[in-house]
Design an enzyme around this catalytic site. Structure first.
Site, short mmCIF file in Angstrom:
data_model
loop_
_atom_site.label_atom_id
_atom_site.label_comp_id
_atom_site.label_asym_id
_atom_site.label_seq_id
_atom_site.Cartn_x
_atom_site.Cartn_y
_atom_site.Cartn_z
N ASN A 7 -34.34 64.37 25.57
CA ASN A 7 -34.39 65.78 25.98
C ASN A 7 -35.84 66.27 25.81
OD1 ASN A 7 -34.48 68.66 25.64
ND2 ASN A 7 -32.26 68.66 25.59
N HIS A 10 -38.51 70.70 24.70
CA HIS A 10 -39.50 71.29 23.79
C HIS A 10 -40.94 70.93 24.14
CE1 HIS A 10 -36.45 73.38 21.84
NE2 HIS A 10 -35.81 72.30 21.45
N HIS A 43 -32.60 71.34 30.00
CA HIS A 43 -31.68 72.48 30.01
C HIS A 43 -32.36 73.62 30.76
CE1 HIS A 43 -28.96 75.31 27.36
NE2 HIS A 43 -28.88 75.58 28.66
N ARG A 45 -32.26 76.99 31.22
CA ARG A 45 -31.62 78.18 30.66
C ARG A 45 -31.80 79.37 31.59
NH1 ARG A 45 -30.16 79.18 25.34
NH2 ARG A 45 -29.98 77.31 24.09
N ARG A 49 -36.61 79.91 29.11
CA ARG A 49 -37.53 79.93 27.95
C ARG A 49 -38.36 78.65 27.86
NH1 ARG A 49 -33.38 79.64 22.87
NH2 ARG A 49 -32.48 81.41 23.93
N GLU A 70 -28.60 70.17 31.85
CA GLU A 70 -27.72 71.05 31.08
C GLU A 70 -27.77 72.44 31.69
OE1 GLU A 70 -28.30 71.39 26.86
OE2 GLU A 70 -29.26 69.43 26.82
N THR A 101 -28.56 75.44 21.25
CA THR A 101 -27.13 75.46 21.61
C THR A 101 -26.31 75.20 20.35
OG1 THR A 101 -27.85 74.50 23.69
CG2 THR A 101 -25.50 74.56 23.30
N GLU A 151 -19.65 65.01 25.96
CA GLU A 151 -20.70 64.83 24.96
C GLU A 151 -20.28 65.58 23.71
OE1 GLU A 151 -24.81 64.93 25.99
OE2 GLU A 151 -25.40 65.84 24.09
N HIS A 192 -27.31 66.45 19.50
CA HIS A 192 -27.71 67.72 18.88
C HIS A 192 -28.00 67.54 17.40
CE1 HIS A 192 -28.40 72.00 19.36
NE2 HIS A 192 -28.19 72.01 18.07
N1 PXP Z 1 -27.35 67.51 23.93
C1 PXP Z 1 -27.19 68.80 24.28
C2 PXP Z 1 -26.02 69.17 25.13
C3 PXP Z 1 -28.09 69.79 23.89
O1 PXP Z 1 -27.92 71.07 24.25
C4 PXP Z 1 -29.21 69.40 23.13
C5 PXP Z 1 -30.21 70.44 22.72
O2 PXP Z 1 -30.77 71.04 23.83
C6 PXP Z 1 -29.35 68.05 22.79
C7 PXP Z 1 -28.40 67.13 23.18
C8 PXP Z 1 -30.53 67.57 22.00
O3 PXP Z 1 -30.54 68.20 20.76
P1 PXP Z 1 -31.81 68.04 19.81
O4 PXP Z 1 -32.96 68.69 20.51
O5 PXP Z 1 -31.39 68.74 18.57
O6 PXP Z 1 -32.01 66.57 19.63
#
Ligand code: PXP
Length: 238
Positions: A7, A10, A43, A45, A49, A70, A101, A151, A192
């Site tokens: 992901n 960030h 994602h 959003r 953001r 996402e 999330t 998931e 997550h």
């Molecule tokens: N899976 C989903 C559905 C998420 O929303 C996120 C966070 O955006 C992640 C995985 C990844 O989470 P993390 O950034 O905490 O590793």
């Protein structure tokens, strides 16, 4: 062995902190692929953001591994998803005031809205994933709604490990939920809050197919890359 979806939200968070054009999540996706990522997760959003529409467009055009998009069950982003046609779309809850999330999608309470979104995405030929807490009723409903993938939200397990525990109770819940998902014939993903310290027990869950991990990888990338970045700047100044 589970695959790894990276992901890169960030990376875009850092860019958006300055509304600048770097760091570019499209570059990050390429580097993640070089590092062995099996998929890229972003994602889009509602408040934009971090990931922007332009990122989605370019990533769909350029990524060599599947994009998992996402999104919330909201008409505006659903229309964008249908148009962009990623390999997979993952329906997640979204609250503007949340930092991340914070829980799984409530497919029991929001059944009709989720059902409409699932149908819309499936009609467009997009694989549908639902981001759910390891709760038997939520999972049963997710299966009934015709999702291709569930998931599991690993946040409760991750929080337990961050608080100094081993997360055994939460891990058991993930294992039970995993069996329920696989017995129904759906693909099983999880993510997550997973970190370099707590990922192994989740990766070892039987039949886990993919882990989606973001924050900890981007955090480590800053740390392992900072020294070189400073050296590069120092050399230019000198
Ligand atoms: N899976 C989903 C559905 C998420 O929303 C996120 C966070 O955006 C992640 C995985 C990844 O989470 P993390 O950034 O905490 O590793």
């Amino acid at each position: 062995m589970p695959k790894l979806g990276v992901n890169i939200d960030h990376v875009a968070t850092v860019r958006q902190a300055r509304r600048a054009n770097e760091p570019d999540p499209v570059w990050a996706a390429t580097l993640a692929e070089l590092g062995g990522a099996d998929g890229i997760v972003i994602h889009l959003r509602e408040d934009r953001r971090h990931i922007q529409d332009r990122d989605l467009r370019l990533l769909i055009e350029t990524a060599a591994v599947p994009i998992n998009l996402e999104l919330a069950c909201v008409d505006e982003v659903l229309a964008i998803a249908v148009n962009a046609s990623p390999r997979e779309a993952m329906l997640v809850p979204e609250r503007r005031e949340e930092v991340t999330t914070e829980g799984g999608l409530d497919v029991v309470g929001g059944r009709e809205k989720v059902a409409r979104a699932v149908d819309q995405l499936k009609e467009a030929g997009i694989g549908v994933s639902l981001f759910l807490d390891p709760d038997p009723t939520q999972i049963e409903t997710g299966i009934a709604l015709g999702a291709d993938i569930i998931e599991l939200h690993t946040g409760a397990y991750a929080n337990a490990t961050l608080a100094g525990g081993n997360g055994d109770v939460e891990l058991e819940a993930l294992k039970t939920a995993s069996r329920q998902i696989r017995q129904a014939g759906l693909a099983l993903h999880a993510g997550h809050g997973l970190t370099y310290r707590n990922v192994k027990p989740v990766a070892a869950i039987d039949e886990m197919q993919m882990l989606n991990i973001g924050h900890t990888i981007v955090a480590r990338a800053i740390m392992v890359g900072l020294e070189q970045a400073v050296r590069d700047m120092k050399r230019l100044i000198e």
